[in-house]
Scaffold this active site. Sequence first.
Site, PDB file in Angstrom:
ATOM      1  N   GLU A   1       0.810  -1.223   0.000  1.00  0.00           N
ATOM      2  CA  GLU A   1       0.000   0.000   0.000  1.00  0.00           C
ATOM      3  C   GLU A   1       0.843   1.273   0.000  1.00  0.00           C
ATOM      4  OE1 GLU A   1      -2.901  -0.312   3.127  1.00  0.00           O
ATOM      5  OE2 GLU A   1      -4.064  -1.828   2.054  1.00  0.00           O
TER       6      GLU A   1
ATOM      7  N   GLU B   1      -5.554  -8.852  -0.316  1.00  0.00           N
ATOM      8  CA  GLU B   1      -6.244  -8.743   0.977  1.00  0.00           C
ATOM      9  C   GLU B   1      -7.720  -8.481   0.726  1.00  0.00           C
ATOM     10  OE1 GLU B   1      -4.931  -5.763   3.721  1.00  0.00           O
ATOM     11  OE2 GLU B   1      -2.829  -6.384   3.659  1.00  0.00           O
TER      12      GLU B   1
END
EC number: 3.2.1.39
Length: 370
Positions: free
Chosen positions: A128, A273
């Site tokens: 991220e 995820e």
Amino acid sequence: MSTSDKHNTPQMAAITLLGLLLVASTIEIAGAQSIGVCYGMLGNNLPNHWEVIQLYKSRNIGRLRLYDPNHGALQALKGSNIEVMLGLPNSDVKHIASGMEHARWWVQKNVKDFWPDVKIKYIAVGNEISPVTGTSYLTSFLTPAMVNIYKAIGEAGLGNNIKVSTSVDMTLIGNSYPPSQGSFRNDARWFTDPIVGFLRDTRAPLLVNIYPYFSYSGNPGQISLPYSLFTAPNVVVQDGSRQYRNLFDAMLDSVYAALERSGGASVGIVVSESGWPSAGAFGATYDNAATYLRNLIQHAKEGSPRKPGPIETYIFAMFDENNKNPELEKHFGLFSPNKQPKYNLNFGVSGGVWDSSVETNATASLISEM
């Protein structure tokens, strides 16, 4: 029918039944193998690595994501046949980008020393990292780090076995509605375009963290709970010929569209995820989490309107982790730290565990009648 045929009838029935049961089990397990689970370790009460890997095996979870090259976990994974997405943490990205010697050392110590006993499938360089979040200071180092790790993997003779990518979140998407109009943020294209080009040229997938929960909890007035939980009874979004009944598909397909607009039409996606918290914030309830996870596991076998077929997906996370913040981050686990399941989920097995005694007992009963 001859006498020998009559005597063979029960045996043939047993063999036929066993074959059908094994085929049924194989189909269910094959579908479930689209699913992996993220192994986070930010808790002070978690089981040891060997116990955790045994739990993966006993629950028939065939894929695992590690966020860093924890050698205890990698040792426990040896010989397990579990496919691994291995993380190179954000804290190492700048160092790896600074020179090939650092990338070679990292690959030797964390990949080659464990290969092939550990089935490493991906290296996720960073998690991220984005120019629009608190990780912006790492953005200029990410693609160089990916390139260096890719070269080091090739030098180690593993280029045909391990793909190098990075894990991104939806903050990089500027437009996501309708999904066919998905695009990366204009102010982030300088960052995303080189990543997309690298993945296209190396034939690696983009790793994407997709959380309908956060979209729903941030905008419950416009996004419905059923749409977020895969339970909407009707089409919610009509996008040309494509129909969307769940937010997960809409988010996923918006990233596919963004990739195509960036010259990455051939780049696949792995959902690195996805999950739903069971407590700690608005919409975070046990029932919602159980519904989302159960439906996600089933849906991963099917694909999205834009890309039908199994979606390789990693559920976040294996355990509730009590050292995470804010509060809702503590409640994403499939299991409590005592290894007890929080939900009745099916990873291709009965009640979360493949209970072969059902098949064995049925067959034994028939054979005993011969």
